[in-house]
Design an enzyme around this catalytic site. Structure first.
Site, PDB file in Angstrom:
ATOM      1  N   HIS A 142      37.690  -6.524 -40.709  1.00 57.45           N
ATOM      2  CA  HIS A 142      37.490  -7.911 -40.273  1.00 57.45           C
ATOM      3  C   HIS A 142      36.079  -8.099 -39.708  1.00 57.45           C
ATOM      4  O   HIS A 142      35.387  -9.054 -40.076  1.00 57.45           O
ATOM      5  CB  HIS A 142      38.536  -8.276 -39.208  1.00 57.45           C
ATOM      6  N   ARG A 151      26.213 -13.345 -40.762  1.00 60.74           N
ATOM      7  CA  ARG A 151      24.915 -12.812 -40.362  1.00 60.74           C
ATOM      8  C   ARG A 151      24.189 -12.161 -41.526  1.00 60.74           C
ATOM      9  O   ARG A 151      23.383 -12.800 -42.196  1.00 60.74           O
ATOM     10  CB  ARG A 151      25.091 -11.831 -39.185  1.00 60.74           C
ATOM     11  N   ASP A 242      46.526 -15.891 -33.588  1.00 67.70           N
ATOM     12  CA  ASP A 242      45.441 -16.392 -32.749  1.00 67.70           C
ATOM     13  C   ASP A 242      44.738 -17.534 -33.484  1.00 67.70           C
ATOM     14  O   ASP A 242      43.734 -17.333 -34.163  1.00 67.70           O
ATOM     15  CB  ASP A 242      44.480 -15.239 -32.438  1.00 67.70           C
ATOM     16  N   LYS A 262      39.039 -21.130 -29.886  1.00 68.05           N
ATOM     17  CA  LYS A 262      40.101 -20.138 -29.824  1.00 68.05           C
ATOM     18  C   LYS A 262      41.176 -20.469 -28.804  1.00 68.05           C
ATOM     19  O   LYS A 262      42.286 -19.969 -28.903  1.00 68.05           O
ATOM     20  CB  LYS A 262      39.496 -18.783 -29.419  1.00 68.05           C
TER      21      LYS A 262
END
Ligand code: MN
Length: 426
Positions: A142, A151, A242, A262
């Site tokens: 992940h 990135r 989540d 989140k």
């Protein structure tokens, strides 16, 4: 003390199906409202819920040192505080009470009437009052996928990642049980190519396939937990979704990490499966790519072989399985996470919850978020009954399931099921 509750040969007098997640070898713990609107701590065998408060009042736990009201609570926190020895004694005793050879409750109809419930007679609650919630970032697949997308594919893992079980502190106020729907959040986001942010509903609502472990009181402020003791402070695990808003996350996360993307909701399965019940399913963790510091080195097997899957069910349609992963893929295990969490002396309390981080496996069908499964929306996922998904749409239900299986015994977590509602309107 032996864990006699795990005896794979034990049979129960409660009717169970062969494929149940909750055979007599599981004996998870939860909190529910009974048909008389009484809140109690309970367990479950097959599709029968068992009122432990009632069992205790009837004297079935008399040979275990427990306070009278230990199960007559609206959370498991006090029971968890009693420690591992007590959890083990109680699980062993429950296994004994429901053993097919034990007639005491089996043949007492009056007692059975107050102790046993069908699942449609109860309403599951949050099993613990979560004081503090921490979310790790411990799947190398992940972290690599997200680093590659956001990135630089050549430096996908940041330099600290192979040395530290990276984590952030979340909000416990928005941890909710399975079955409670979630509204699509609104917030600030930066449209592609724009230089100024806009406000509006998140368009990139996502799940994160995780598990979370629940701790007991572990240490006083200032005292680190050595890694060889860490598992003694882990009560058990739940499935953990989540919820994440990727567009809000992308705009807000530098430099302090996740915030409003989140903390609008995280959903958990309602039955805590104990670490004791998972004992037969231990397995090795992935081999470290770099040596870890001595305080994070451990002996033995500290990962667990837990099959995980995620489905999306659009309103009125069949569900489609979109991911199959496994808890064993985690690069950093729970003992390392808890040890690292306390190495600076941070106190950990009964009922604290520690998310694993998104559990992605090595193959594209084992990724633990839509962000990765659809690769930022570039590869939509086909649904069984037509249509496709890049992220989660209004009125979709996300379902996560998990189970272990070995030598004919299946121990499962049930499911965490959550519907995404449209943006909240007054
Ligand atoms: Mn997460």
């Amino acid at each position: 003390m032996p864990i006699t509750a795990n005896n794979p040969n034990r049979k129960t007098w409660i009717e169970t199906s062969a494929q149940t997640d909750f055979p007599i070898q599981n004996i998870p713990f939860g909190v529910f409202l009974t048909r008389d609107d009484i809140i109690t701590i309970g367990t479950r065998i097959g599709d029968t819920a068992i009122d432990l408060g009632a069992l205790h009042q009837l004297g079935y736990f008399n040979d275990i040192p427990l306070t009278d009201d230990i199960f007559l609570q609206d959370s498991l926190n006090d029971f968890i505080s009693d420690g591992k020895k007590t959890w083990r004694l109680v699980r062993n005793k429950i296994a004994d009470i429901f053993d097919s050879n034990n007639a005491s409750l089996r043949d007492n109809e009056e007692h059975r009437k107050v102790v046993l419930f069908s699942l449609d007679e109860i309403e599951m609650q949050l099993p613990v009052q979560v004081g503090d919630y921490t979310d790790f970032y411990s799947s190398i697949e992940h972290a690599t996928n997200v680093g590659t997308m956001f990135r630089d594919p050549d430096n996908a893992l940041l330099p600290n990642w192979l040395h530290i079980p990276v984590a952030y502190h979340g909000r416990s106020s928005s941890i909710i049980p399975s079955g409670i729907p979630v509204h699509r959040p609104q917030g600030q986001k930066l449209p592609n190519g724009a230089t100024e942010p806009i406000f509006g509903p998140s368009r990139l609502v996502d799940f994160e396939l995780e598990m979370a472990f629940i701790t007991t009181d572990a240490n006083h402020i200032g005292e680190p937990i050595p890694i060889e003791e860490a598992e003694d402070y882990i009560f058990g695990l739940v499935l953990f979704n989540d919820w994440s808003a990727r567009d809000i996350q992308k705009w807000e996360y530098v430099p302090l990490g996740p915030f409003l993307a989140k903390n609008f909701a995280s959903s958990i399965s309602c039955w805590i499966v104990t670490l004791d019940a998972l004992e037969p399913y231990r397995t090795a963790s992935p081999k470290p790519l770099k040596p870890v510091m001595p305080y994070l080195q451990y002996e033995g097997e500290k990962s667990f072989d837990i099959n995980l899957e995620v489905s999306i069910k659009p309103e009125g349609k069949a569900e489609t399985t979109v991911s199959k992963s496994n808890f064993k893929h985690m690069y950093w295990n729970m003992a390392q996470q808890l040890t690292h969490h306390t190495i600076n002396g941070c106190p950990v309390n009964s009922g604290d919850m520690m998310g694993s981080g998104t559990i992605s496996g090595p193959t594209p069908d084992s990724y633990g978020s839509m962000l990765e499964l659809s690769w930022r929306g570039e590869r939509p996922i086909r649904l069984e009954e037509g249509g496709d998904r890049k992220f989660i749409e209004d009125n979709d239900t996300v379902i996560m399931r998990g189970h272990c299986e070995k030598d004919g015994v299946r121990i499962g977590f049930g499911e965490v099921t959550t519907k995404l509602l449209p943006v909240f309107k007054k």
